[in-house]
Write a protein that holds these residues in place. Structure first.
Motif, PDB file in Angstrom:
ATOM      1  N   ALA A   4      32.479 -43.808 -27.204  1.00 30.27           N
ATOM      2  CA  ALA A   4      32.989 -44.632 -26.103  1.00 30.27           C
ATOM      3  C   ALA A   4      34.273 -44.599 -25.286  1.00 30.27           C
ATOM      4  N   PRO A   5      34.638 -44.691 -23.756  1.00 34.66           N
ATOM      5  CA  PRO A   5      35.795 -44.605 -23.161  1.00 34.66           C
ATOM      6  C   PRO A   5      37.294 -45.058 -24.239  1.00 34.66           C
ATOM      7  N   GLY A   6      37.863 -44.180 -24.286  1.00 31.79           N
ATOM      8  CA  GLY A   6      39.133 -44.444 -25.077  1.00 31.79           C
ATOM      9  C   GLY A   6      38.955 -43.867 -26.642  1.00 31.79           C
ATOM     10  N   TYR A   7      37.376 -43.553 -27.107  1.00 39.37           N
ATOM     11  CA  TYR A   7      37.553 -43.829 -27.994  1.00 39.37           C
ATOM     12  C   TYR A   7      38.635 -42.975 -29.373  1.00 39.37           C
ATOM     13  N   LEU A   8      39.229 -42.593 -30.250  1.00 39.63           N
ATOM     14  CA  LEU A   8      40.203 -42.295 -30.639  1.00 39.63           C
ATOM     15  C   LEU A   8      39.576 -41.308 -31.741  1.00 39.63           C
ATOM     16  N   LEU A   9      39.259 -39.588 -31.930  1.00 41.68           N
ATOM     17  CA  LEU A   9      38.837 -38.612 -32.886  1.00 41.68           C
ATOM     18  C   LEU A   9      39.958 -39.112 -33.433  1.00 41.68           C
ATOM     19  N   PRO A  10      40.108 -38.890 -35.422  1.00 42.06           N
ATOM     20  CA  PRO A  10      41.041 -38.595 -35.544  1.00 42.06           C
ATOM     21  C   PRO A  10      41.257 -37.515 -35.729  1.00 42.06           C
ATOM     22  N   ARG A  11      42.440 -37.163 -36.896  1.00 43.97           N
ATOM     23  CA  ARG A  11      43.095 -35.824 -36.587  1.00 43.97           C
ATOM     24  C   ARG A  11      42.203 -35.391 -37.826  1.00 43.97           C
ATOM     25  N   HIS A  12      41.291 -34.446 -37.544  1.00 44.72           N
ATOM     26  CA  HIS A  12      40.849 -33.724 -38.909  1.00 44.72           C
ATOM     27  C   HIS A  12      40.505 -31.878 -38.736  1.00 44.72           C
ATOM     28  N   SER A  13      39.679 -31.245 -39.659  1.00 47.78           N
ATOM     29  CA  SER A  13      39.869 -30.049 -39.200  1.00 47.78           C
ATOM     30  C   SER A  13      38.457 -29.205 -39.535  1.00 47.78           C
ATOM     31  N   HIS A  14      38.112 -28.106 -39.227  1.00 54.44           N
ATOM     32  CA  HIS A  14      36.700 -27.829 -39.547  1.00 54.44           C
ATOM     33  C   HIS A  14      36.699 -26.099 -40.311  1.00 54.44           C
ATOM     34  N   SER A  15      36.342 -25.542 -41.160  1.00 49.95           N
ATOM     35  CA  SER A  15      35.915 -25.026 -41.823  1.00 49.95           C
ATOM     36  C   SER A  15      35.534 -23.624 -41.086  1.00 49.95           C
ATOM     37  N   ALA A  16      34.966 -23.842 -39.840  1.00 47.29           N
ATOM     38  CA  ALA A  16      34.474 -23.119 -38.811  1.00 47.29           C
ATOM     39  C   ALA A  16      35.605 -23.347 -37.460  1.00 47.29           C
ATOM     40  N   ASP A  17      35.161 -21.909 -36.670  1.00 51.16           N
ATOM     41  CA  ASP A  17      35.988 -22.149 -35.248  1.00 51.16           C
ATOM     42  C   ASP A  17      35.051 -22.609 -34.877  1.00 51.16           C
ATOM     43  N   CYS A  18      35.315 -23.270 -33.416  1.00 56.45           N
ATOM     44  CA  CYS A  18      34.825 -24.000 -33.010  1.00 56.45           C
ATOM     45  C   CYS A  18      34.426 -24.106 -31.498  1.00 56.45           C
ATOM     46  N   VAL A  19      33.978 -23.863 -30.581  1.00 59.67           N
ATOM     47  CA  VAL A  19      33.733 -24.378 -29.466  1.00 59.67           C
ATOM     48  C   VAL A  19      33.640 -25.807 -28.536  1.00 59.67           C
ATOM     49  N   TYR A  20      34.686 -26.037 -27.733  1.00 64.89           N
ATOM     50  CA  TYR A  20      33.910 -27.347 -26.517  1.00 64.89           C
ATOM     51  C   TYR A  20      33.565 -27.566 -25.507  1.00 64.89           C
ATOM     52  N   TYR A  21      32.333 -27.779 -25.316  1.00 67.38           N
ATOM     53  CA  TYR A  21      32.254 -28.581 -23.940  1.00 67.38           C
ATOM     54  C   TYR A  21      32.124 -29.190 -23.532  1.00 67.38           C
ATOM     55  N   VAL A  22      32.807 -29.711 -22.175  1.00 66.35           N
ATOM     56  CA  VAL A  22      32.644 -31.315 -21.533  1.00 66.35           C
ATOM     57  C   VAL A  22      31.770 -31.065 -20.471  1.00 66.35           C
ATOM     58  N   VAL A  23      30.538 -32.121 -20.788  1.00 66.50           N
ATOM     59  CA  VAL A  23      29.557 -32.302 -20.383  1.00 66.50           C
ATOM     60  C   VAL A  23      29.714 -33.446 -19.021  1.00 66.50           C
ATOM     61  N   HIS A  24      30.081 -34.475 -20.022  1.00 66.17           N
ATOM     62  CA  HIS A  24      30.114 -35.906 -18.750  1.00 66.17           C
ATOM     63  C   HIS A  24      31.709 -36.842 -19.737  1.00 66.17           C
ATOM     64  N   GLY A  25      32.438 -36.840 -18.533  1.00 66.88           N
ATOM     65  CA  GLY A  25      34.052 -37.291 -18.451  1.00 66.88           C
ATOM     66  C   GLY A  25      35.002 -36.904 -19.062  1.00 66.88           C
ATOM     67  N   GLU A  26      36.015 -36.578 -19.765  1.00 67.89           N
ATOM     68  CA  GLU A  26      37.123 -35.739 -19.685  1.00 67.89           C
ATOM     69  C   GLU A  26      37.857 -36.463 -21.643  1.00 67.89           C
ATOM     70  N   VAL A  27      38.643 -35.512 -21.584  1.00 68.73           N
ATOM     71  CA  VAL A  27      39.144 -36.012 -23.126  1.00 68.73           C
ATOM     72  C   VAL A  27      40.186 -35.649 -22.925  1.00 68.73           C
ATOM     73  N   GLN A  28      41.788 -36.651 -23.213  1.00 69.90           N
ATOM     74  CA  GLN A  28      43.157 -35.683 -24.174  1.00 69.90           C
ATOM     75  C   GLN A  28      42.738 -35.323 -25.327  1.00 69.90           C
ATOM     76  N   LEU A  29      43.138 -34.317 -24.789  1.00 72.87           N
ATOM     77  CA  LEU A  29      43.780 -33.381 -26.418  1.00 72.87           C
ATOM     78  C   LEU A  29      45.440 -32.539 -26.149  1.00 72.87           C
ATOM     79  N   GLY A  30      46.262 -33.138 -27.000  1.00 77.42           N
ATOM     80  CA  GLY A  30      47.493 -33.243 -26.553  1.00 77.42           C
ATOM     81  C   GLY A  30      48.187 -34.135 -25.722  1.00 77.42           C
TER      82      GLY A  30
END
Length: 68
Positions: A4-30
């Protein structure tokens, strides 16, 4: 994934490399804004967080692991 608009995904990590592709909208990453049609890479075990833009965001996530 969809957030949803303005949702803040909490700081976390994964045990695998990840690639993200933005289909719609935008994210602020730092200090970086990643818009539809763009993507970003997060290496395994690297903590990260992002915030969905004003219109929310729809992302595709790809991992280099077959199980986790």
């Amino acid at each position: 994934m969809r957030f949803a608009p303005g949702y803040l995904l909490p700081r976390h990590s994964h045990s695998a490399d990840c690639v993200y592709y933005v289909v719609h909208g935008e994210v602020q990453l730092g200090k970086r804004v990643v818009k539809a049609g763009e993507g970003f890479f997060v290496p395994k075990d690297h903590p990260y967080a992002y915030q969905a833009g004003p219109d929310g965001v729809e992302l595709l996530e790809f991992r280099d692991a077959t199980s986790f």
